[in-house]
Design a protein around this motif. Structure first.
Motif, mmCIF file in Angstrom:
data_model
loop_
_atom_site.group_PDB
_atom_site.id
_atom_site.type_symbol
_atom_site.label_atom_id
_atom_site.label_comp_id
_atom_site.label_asym_id
_atom_site.label_seq_id
_atom_site.Cartn_x
_atom_site.Cartn_y
_atom_site.Cartn_z
ATOM 1 N N GLN A 275 0.848 -1.187 0.000
ATOM 2 C CA GLN A 275 0.000 0.000 0.000
ATOM 3 C C GLN A 275 0.887 1.242 0.000
ATOM 4 O O GLN A 275 1.766 1.399 0.859
ATOM 5 C CB GLN A 275 -0.904 0.047 1.228
ATOM 6 N N LEU A 276 0.666 2.104 -0.985
ATOM 7 C CA LEU A 276 1.268 3.431 -1.019
ATOM 8 C C LEU A 276 0.147 4.440 -0.826
ATOM 9 O O LEU A 276 -0.960 4.241 -1.326
ATOM 10 C CB LEU A 276 1.944 3.691 -2.371
ATOM 11 N N SER A 277 0.413 5.515 -0.131
ATOM 12 C CA SER A 277 -0.620 6.526 0.021
ATOM 13 C C SER A 277 -0.037 7.919 -0.149
ATOM 14 O O SER A 277 1.129 8.168 0.177
ATOM 15 C CB SER A 277 -1.297 6.412 1.391
ATOM 16 N N ASP A 278 -0.833 8.799 -0.717
ATOM 17 C CA ASP A 278 -0.504 10.221 -0.783
ATOM 18 C C ASP A 278 0.852 10.518 -1.429
ATOM 19 O O ASP A 278 1.675 11.219 -0.834
ATOM 20 C CB ASP A 278 -0.566 10.816 0.620
ATOM 21 N N PRO A 279 1.090 10.050 -2.656
ATOM 22 C CA PRO A 279 2.286 10.534 -3.362
ATOM 23 C C PRO A 279 2.211 12.042 -3.568
ATOM 24 O O PRO A 279 3.230 12.727 -3.533
ATOM 25 C CB PRO A 279 2.274 9.757 -4.675
ATOM 26 N N GLN A 280 1.026 12.544 -3.805
ATOM 27 C CA GLN A 280 0.675 13.965 -3.805
ATOM 28 C C GLN A 280 1.731 14.829 -4.486
ATOM 29 O O GLN A 280 2.332 15.725 -3.882
ATOM 30 C CB GLN A 280 0.409 14.439 -2.379
ATOM 31 N N GLY B 92 0.881 6.209 6.502
ATOM 32 C CA GLY B 92 1.606 7.439 6.216
ATOM 33 C C GLY B 92 1.936 7.587 4.743
ATOM 34 O O GLY B 92 1.826 6.652 3.948
ATOM 35 N N ALA B 93 2.385 8.757 4.376
ATOM 36 C CA ALA B 93 2.565 9.116 2.967
ATOM 37 C C ALA B 93 3.862 8.569 2.387
ATOM 38 O O ALA B 93 4.903 8.562 3.048
ATOM 39 C CB ALA B 93 2.547 10.635 2.818
ATOM 40 N N ILE B 94 3.797 8.149 1.123
ATOM 41 C CA ILE B 94 5.007 7.947 0.340
ATOM 42 C C ILE B 94 5.535 9.306 -0.109
ATOM 43 O O ILE B 94 6.713 9.469 -0.414
ATOM 44 C CB ILE B 94 4.749 7.019 -0.877
ATOM 45 N N GLY B 95 4.653 10.305 -0.092
ATOM 46 C CA GLY B 95 5.042 11.684 -0.366
ATOM 47 C C GLY B 95 5.458 12.384 0.912
ATOM 48 O O GLY B 95 6.164 11.812 1.755
ATOM 49 N N GLY C 216 7.164 6.620 3.507
ATOM 50 C CA GLY C 216 7.355 5.186 3.445
ATOM 51 C C GLY C 216 6.179 4.470 2.824
ATOM 52 O O GLY C 216 5.324 5.092 2.170
ATOM 53 N N LEU C 217 6.117 3.164 3.027
ATOM 54 C CA LEU C 217 5.077 2.322 2.438
ATOM 55 C C LEU C 217 4.711 1.206 3.404
ATOM 56 O O LEU C 217 5.454 0.903 4.336
ATOM 57 C CB LEU C 217 5.541 1.754 1.089
ATOM 58 N N ARG C 218 3.542 0.635 3.174
ATOM 59 C CA ARG C 218 3.070 -0.449 4.045
ATOM 60 C C ARG C 218 3.073 -1.765 3.274
ATOM 61 O O ARG C 218 2.603 -1.825 2.129
ATOM 62 C CB ARG C 218 1.660 -0.163 4.577
#
Length: 306
Positions: free
Chosen positions: A42-47, A254-257, A266-268
């Protein structure tokens, strides 16, 4: 809308992209026999644009390229990006850079994504949803991967429905249909993915920017529990948190961005076993060389004294 490949128009014509997941599932076998463990990222918020307030994309590019290269090395069952793909909705440079790097993911690894508030606006409209769909693919859908069904929600419609009433009204009936389908087919693991977490710490915490309205929480979460959903994976908070509602775990990644609240980018990694689901967030300097899917070691037991 169900079992689709949500990676923009350029990948909708690539059925082999998700065959590795869908092809693993034979319904009778899934019900009767133990499934092999798998893991996903899971990646979140590269934004793209957030680090430099839309002035450049350099740090987002570095982080997201590292994440995609990591996925290509580890070979997860799939990768999912839980929203805020860009910082400024409709910014073509930000959209293009996200898509350019995402396209580097090995074609054997399915890529799923969903919209966040920065992709649709804090108050989504029919037009902003249509624009997202044209660029990135469906805003809600289901997918299958071995013993797992993923249900992908557009949580912006839960946060604010007034400017897209038709789309919001369709969300719950669609969700109930997919949950019924999972139950009828004996799906072992049903997981929900969305951008906004339902709550950060407590089901009764005040509603605000970083969670979803109080009036909707129990309605949706009770529905999830009724149909055996055990986990919701979300983002949006740019920091990590886990919380429980009865047996349902709400995982905020938390964000990858750009990170916030003293967290790190980071990433999950999520491991799915017959016995349950394990997950851990890794910052970019501690990702393992391989993911060990062997059964967890049992703690030694001590024989009682006679």
């Amino acid at each position: 809308m169900s079992t689709v490949l949500p990676f923009g128009n350029s990948r909708l014509s690539q059925p082999l992209r998700w065959a590795a997941c869908v092809g693993l599932l034979v319904l009778g076998v899934a019900r009767a026999e133990a499934a092999e463990p798998l893991f996903f990222i899971q990646l979140s918020d590269p934004q793209f644009g957030m680090f430099a307030a839309n002035a450049d994309l350099q740090q987002e590019t570095a982080n997201f390229e590292f994440a995609i290269a990591t996925a290509n090395r580890l070979k997860p069952a799939f990768v999912i990006v839980t929203g805020d793909l860009v910082n400024k909705a409709g910014d073509q440079a930000q959209v293009d850079e996200y898509l350019r790097i995402a396209a580097k993911l090995d074609r054997s690894i399915p890529l799923y994504q969903l919209p966040g508030n920065h992709d649709l606006g804090n108050e989504p409209t029919a037009d902003s949803i249509a624009a997202y769909v044209a660029r990135f693919g469906p805003d809600h859908y289901s997918f299958r991967c071995g013993p797992l069904m993923g249900l992908v929600l557009n949580s912006g419609l839960v946060q604010s429905a007034q400017d897209a009433p038709k789309e919001a009204a369709e969300l719950t009936p669609w969700l109930k249909t997919e949950l019924e389908k999972a139950k009828q087919e004996g799906v072992r693991h049903v997981i929900v993915f969305q951008h906004h977490p339902w709550f950060i710490e407590s089901i009764d915490e005040p509603a605000g920017y970083h969670n979803l309205p109080l009036a909707e929480r129990r309605r949706y979460l009770d529905l999830f529990q009724q149909f055996g959903v055990t986990h919701v994976f979300a983002g949006h908070h740019h920091a990590n948190a886990t919380a429980k509602y009865n047996s349902l775990e709400i995982v905020t990644t938390g964000a990858i961005g750009k990170p916030l609240r003293n967290d790190v980018s980071g990433l999950r990694i999520v491991i799915v076993r017959d016995s349950g689901i394990e997950h851990r967030f890794y910052h970019l300097g501690e990702i393992p060389n391989r993911i060990d899917l062997s059964p967890p070691k049992q703690a030694p037991t001590t024989a009682p004294r006679k």
